[in-house]
Design an enzyme around this catalytic site. Structure first.
Site: not given
Ligand SMILES: Cc1ncc(COP(=O)(O)O)c(C=O)c1O
Length: 387
Positions: A77, A157, A185, A207, A243, A329
């Site tokens: 992402g 998120n 998300q 993921h 690749t 924290c």
């Molecule tokens: C809203 C959002 N964008 C982007 C990402 C980043 O994705 P990646 O962990 O695959 O780089 C995350 C992952 O926490 C996410 O929650």
């Protein structure tokens, strides 16, 4: 790990990451070996790999309702978000480019914007209301002749709030400005058909939908000008060099196919469990407030704040539950989540937030045990603090 198997601690952090499902793992393993070929090789090993990549591209495209050649695989992402913004700056060739985004984006967008600001790009960060939503009228007001891309996340998120993407898309389309949405998300959790959303660029993170970490994709609507971010040989139609990560691409395809086949049923199931968790916490943990939109929200996400309690302390006191807070924290001091502050939540109550995110393996029994453990933990902490 299989559905129905008791997990310990109870995993309620699916927005952080998801397990690779057995069917996804089974799909990818043959592409470590024996099908280890390089998709660029002109022999049976290469052709098997190339066919698998093509099939995965079709599977991801089917989930988004787009053409396969509009999907480009990335390392995740973050790369897709970086590419959408940086690629638009380079493609637009405007002397003083301008980007519109929001204050609640993931760091993959926000920190890319800050990097671009250090290199002469102007960025408008739109505010959100108390539920975490952007006002589409603010997008219209922020548009300038030099605006090269608007980037508004589909679902947040931390709180799960869904943005009015289709309305924002109509405004962008009228102005002739491409709209990017970070759907890391939302893909696999709610419908994300690109024509319904009206977006031109869309980020996927594998993921978050039961594929491995380190694989993602960027949807690029045909006709949207975007310069490559990663230069090299002519992979991915010359748009993204390197690749191809064949096993992980196959996994993303399998995860997309699974999401496509079962999304509605799974979303409804998780929403019932999520609302059960919410109700049990309100009944048993006292003074619990929802963070996020009451209805326009991911079906798996429950972000609540417990009055008089530090969310990190609560999770520390409840080892039976694996979840997270949006707060960081630093040197023993809890910094409240920037997303909650942007929503107008007072800093002293924002630190009471806990994000509980459900997934495909979550069971009713887990929800009941998690609610009981969190309520007992909150009572212990409040008793200790004399609240
Ligand atoms: C809203 C959002 N964008 C982007 C990402 C980043 O994705 P990646 O962990 O695959 O780089 C995350 C992952 O926490 C996410 O929650």
């Amino acid at each position: 790990m299989a559905a129905g198997v008791r997990q310990s601690p109870i995993y309620l952090d699916y927005n952080a990451t998801t397990p690779v499902l057995p069917e996804v793992r089974d799909a990818l393993l043959p592409f470590l070996s024996p099908h280890f070929g390089n998709p660029s090789s002109d022999h049976p090993y290469g052709r098997a790999a190339a066919e698998a990549v093509a099939r995965a591209r079709e599977q991801v495209a089917a989930l988004l309702g787009c053409a396969a050649d509009e999907i480009v695989f990335t390392s995740g992402g973050s790369e897709a978000d970086n590419w959408a913004l940086v690629g638009r700056i380079w493609a637009a060739g405007v002397a003083h480019p301008h980007i519109i985004t929001t204050v609640v984006e993931h760091p993959a967008v926000l920190n890319t914007c800050r990097f671009l600001e250090r290199h002469g790009v102007t960025v408008t960060y739109l505010p959100v209301d108390g539920t975490g939503q952007v006002d589409p009228a603010d997008v219209r007001r922020a548009l300038r002749p030099e605006t090269v891309v608007v980037s508004v996340m589909h679902a947040n998120n931390e709180v799960g709030t869904l943005q009015p993407i289709a309305e924002i898309a109509a405004i962008c389309r009228e102005a002739g400005v491409p709209l990017h949405t970070d759907a890391a998300q939302s893909v696999g959790k709610v419908p994300t058909r690109v024509d319904d959303l009206g977006v031109d660029l869309l980020t996927i993170a594998g993921h978050k939908l039961y594929a491995p970490k380190g694989i993602g994709a960027l949807y690029i609507r045909r006709g949207t000008a975007l310069e490559p971010l990663i230069h090299g040989a002519g992979h991915e139609g010359g748009r993204r060099a390197g690749t191809e990560n064949v096993p992980w691409i196959v996994a993303l395809g399998a995860a997309a196919a699974l999401a496509h086949a079962t999304l509605e049923r799974e979303a409804a199931r998780q929403q019932v469990l999520r609302d059960r968790l919410h109700r049990l916490l309100v009944e048993r943990a006292g003074d619990v407030t929802l963070n996020g939109h009451p209805t326009a929200r991911l079906p798996n996400t429950l972000n609540v704040r417990f009055a008089g309690i530090d969310g990190n302390a609560l999770l520390g006191a409840v080892p039976e539950v694996a979840a997270s807070t949006g707060s960081a924290c630093h040197a023993g001091q809890t910094e409240p989540s920037a997303v909650l502050l942007a929503m107008g939540v007072a800093p002293d109550t924002a630190i009471g937030a806990v994000r509980l995110s459900l997934g495909r393996l979550t069971t009713e029994d887990e929800i009941d045990r998690a609610a009981a453990a969190l309520a007992a933990g909150a009572a212990r902490l409040r008793a200790r603090a004399g609240v």
